[in-house]
Design a protein around this motif. Sequence first.
Motif, PDB file in Angstrom:
ATOM      1  N   VAL A   1      51.933  37.767  48.129  1.00 58.21           N
ATOM      2  CA  VAL A   1      50.575  37.222  48.229  1.00 58.21           C
ATOM      3  C   VAL A   1      49.650  37.909  47.235  1.00 58.21           C
ATOM      4  O   VAL A   1      48.869  37.246  46.530  1.00 58.21           O
ATOM      5  N   LEU A   2      49.735  39.240  47.140  1.00 57.55           N
ATOM      6  CA  LEU A   2      48.884  39.954  46.177  1.00 57.55           C
ATOM      7  C   LEU A   2      49.191  39.523  44.744  1.00 57.55           C
ATOM      8  O   LEU A   2      48.274  39.365  43.926  1.00 57.55           O
ATOM      9  N   ASN A   3      50.453  39.330  44.445  1.00 58.37           N
ATOM     10  CA  ASN A   3      50.844  38.879  43.108  1.00 58.37           C
ATOM     11  C   ASN A   3      50.244  37.504  42.806  1.00 58.37           C
ATOM     12  O   ASN A   3      49.729  37.273  41.706  1.00 58.37           O
ATOM     13  N   GLU A   4      50.292  36.604  43.761  1.00 57.46           N
ATOM     14  CA  GLU A   4      49.708  35.269  43.571  1.00 57.46           C
ATOM     15  C   GLU A   4      48.198  35.346  43.385  1.00 57.46           C
ATOM     16  O   GLU A   4      47.632  34.651  42.538  1.00 57.46           O
ATOM     17  N   ILE A   5      47.539  36.197  44.174  1.00 55.62           N
ATOM     18  CA  ILE A   5      46.083  36.349  44.037  1.00 55.62           C
ATOM     19  C   ILE A   5      45.736  36.863  42.648  1.00 55.62           C
ATOM     20  O   ILE A   5      44.807  36.367  41.993  1.00 55.62           O
ATOM     21  N   MET A   6      46.513  37.862  42.181  1.00 60.19           N
ATOM     22  CA  MET A   6      46.213  38.438  40.861  1.00 60.19           C
ATOM     23  C   MET A   6      46.503  37.463  39.734  1.00 60.19           C
ATOM     24  O   MET A   6      45.819  37.500  38.705  1.00 60.19           O
TER      25      MET A   6
ATOM     26  N   GLU B   1      40.472  45.649  40.923  1.00 56.01           N
ATOM     27  CA  GLU B   1      39.995  46.066  42.244  1.00 56.01           C
ATOM     28  C   GLU B   1      41.173  46.196  43.226  1.00 56.01           C
ATOM     29  O   GLU B   1      41.253  47.172  43.976  1.00 56.01           O
ATOM     30  N   ILE B   2      42.077  45.246  43.189  1.00 58.22           N
ATOM     31  CA  ILE B   2      43.253  45.281  44.077  1.00 58.22           C
ATOM     32  C   ILE B   2      44.122  46.484  43.759  1.00 58.22           C
ATOM     33  O   ILE B   2      44.551  47.226  44.656  1.00 58.22           O
ATOM     34  N   LEU B   3      44.385  46.705  42.477  1.00 59.35           N
ATOM     35  CA  LEU B   3      45.226  47.838  42.083  1.00 59.35           C
ATOM     36  C   LEU B   3      44.575  49.179  42.437  1.00 59.35           C
ATOM     37  O   LEU B   3      45.261  50.123  42.837  1.00 59.35           O
ATOM     38  N   ALA B   4      43.250  49.260  42.317  1.00 56.92           N
ATOM     39  CA  ALA B   4      42.546  50.500  42.675  1.00 56.92           C
ATOM     40  C   ALA B   4      42.668  50.778  44.174  1.00 56.92           C
ATOM     41  O   ALA B   4      42.919  51.921  44.590  1.00 56.92           O
ATOM     42  N   ARG B   5      42.515  49.744  44.984  1.00 53.65           N
ATOM     43  CA  ARG B   5      42.655  49.930  46.435  1.00 53.65           C
ATOM     44  C   ARG B   5      44.085  50.301  46.809  1.00 53.65           C
ATOM     45  O   ARG B   5      44.307  51.167  47.659  1.00 53.65           O
ATOM     46  N   LEU B   6      45.043  49.652  46.178  1.00 50.81           N
ATOM     47  CA  LEU B   6      46.446  49.988  46.446  1.00 50.81           C
ATOM     48  C   LEU B   6      46.752  51.436  46.066  1.00 50.81           C
ATOM     49  O   LEU B   6      47.452  52.142  46.800  1.00 50.81           O
ATOM     50  N   GLU B   7      46.214  51.863  44.936  1.00 47.48           N
ATOM     51  CA  GLU B   7      46.431  53.244  44.497  1.00 47.48           C
ATOM     52  C   GLU B   7      45.799  54.233  45.481  1.00 47.48           C
ATOM     53  O   GLU B   7      46.380  55.269  45.793  1.00 47.48           O
TER      54      GLU B   7
ATOM     55  N   ARG C   1      59.493  45.647  56.462  1.00 42.26           N
ATOM     56  CA  ARG C   1      59.963  45.323  55.110  1.00 42.26           C
ATOM     57  C   ARG C   1      59.630  43.885  54.749  1.00 42.26           C
ATOM     58  O   ARG C   1      59.202  43.589  53.635  1.00 42.26           O
ATOM     59  N   VAL C   2      59.830  42.982  55.708  1.00 42.70           N
ATOM     60  CA  VAL C   2      59.521  41.579  55.466  1.00 42.70           C
ATOM     61  C   VAL C   2      58.027  41.422  55.213  1.00 42.70           C
ATOM     62  O   VAL C   2      57.612  40.737  54.274  1.00 42.70           O
ATOM     63  N   LYS C   3      57.204  42.087  56.039  1.00 41.55           N
ATOM     64  CA  LYS C   3      55.756  42.016  55.837  1.00 41.55           C
ATOM     65  C   LYS C   3      55.369  42.564  54.471  1.00 41.55           C
ATOM     66  O   LYS C   3      54.489  42.023  53.798  1.00 41.55           O
ATOM     67  N   GLU C   4      56.030  43.645  54.068  1.00 37.42           N
ATOM     68  CA  GLU C   4      55.730  44.248  52.767  1.00 37.42           C
ATOM     69  C   GLU C   4      56.057  43.282  51.634  1.00 37.42           C
ATOM     70  O   GLU C   4      55.278  43.149  50.682  1.00 37.42           O
ATOM     71  N   GLU C   5      57.171  42.586  51.745  1.00 38.71           N
ATOM     72  CA  GLU C   5      57.534  41.617  50.703  1.00 38.71           C
ATOM     73  C   GLU C   5      56.559  40.453  50.672  1.00 38.71           C
ATOM     74  O   GLU C   5      56.149  40.004  49.595  1.00 38.71           O
ATOM     75  N   ILE C   6      56.166  39.966  51.838  1.00 38.49           N
ATOM     76  CA  ILE C   6      55.201  38.870  51.898  1.00 38.49           C
ATOM     77  C   ILE C   6      53.856  39.328  51.337  1.00 38.49           C
ATOM     78  O   ILE C   6      53.222  38.623  50.540  1.00 38.49           O
ATOM     79  N   TYR C   7      53.429  40.536  51.736  1.00 40.24           N
ATOM     80  CA  TYR C   7      52.165  41.098  51.267  1.00 40.24           C
ATOM     81  C   TYR C   7      52.177  41.228  49.744  1.00 40.24           C
ATOM     82  O   TYR C   7      51.216  40.858  49.062  1.00 40.24           O
ATOM     83  N   GLY C   8      53.278  41.730  49.200  1.00 42.02           N
ATOM     84  CA  GLY C   8      53.397  41.875  47.745  1.00 42.02           C
ATOM     85  C   GLY C   8      53.356  40.536  47.037  1.00 42.02           C
ATOM     86  O   GLY C   8      52.707  40.392  45.982  1.00 42.02           O
TER      87      GLY C   8
END
Length: 128
Positions: free
Chosen positions: A78-83, A92-98, A69-76
């Motif tokens: 980081v992805l938000n900051e990148i976007m 591209e990120i959203l397509a891969r996540l989907e 869960r902690v990794k998921e929050e950190i991952y989310g």
Amino acid sequence: MSKVQTSPRQNTASSVEESDENELLRENIAALVLIKNENIAQFSQEKMNITSALIEQKWHNRHQVYPYRVKEEIYGTVLNEIMTHKPQLKNEILARLEAVYQTLRNEESQTLSRTRALVENSYKTPHL
């Protein structure tokens, strides 16, 4: 004639031995049946349905779930900051996540259908 006289003695001795052997055999068989019944009783007491076993396993392994869960929050985060910093990568990120989400959803539905089939005793393996 001596053979005739000794034969009944041997027969009585062997019949006593046979009766002792038969009694010993009956006792051994009774002991084996008792052990088998105890094993069956012990096994059936430990048996539970699949859903209960999965929930018990989840609670047993909950200390391993928290880091994910902690990794998921950190991952989310980081992805938000990148976007936000690179909007051109958002699609591209959203397509891969989907794609990953759809794969996980597919696997989960297969697991649930197999679990349901196991519970209903209707599961057939593809190899048999």
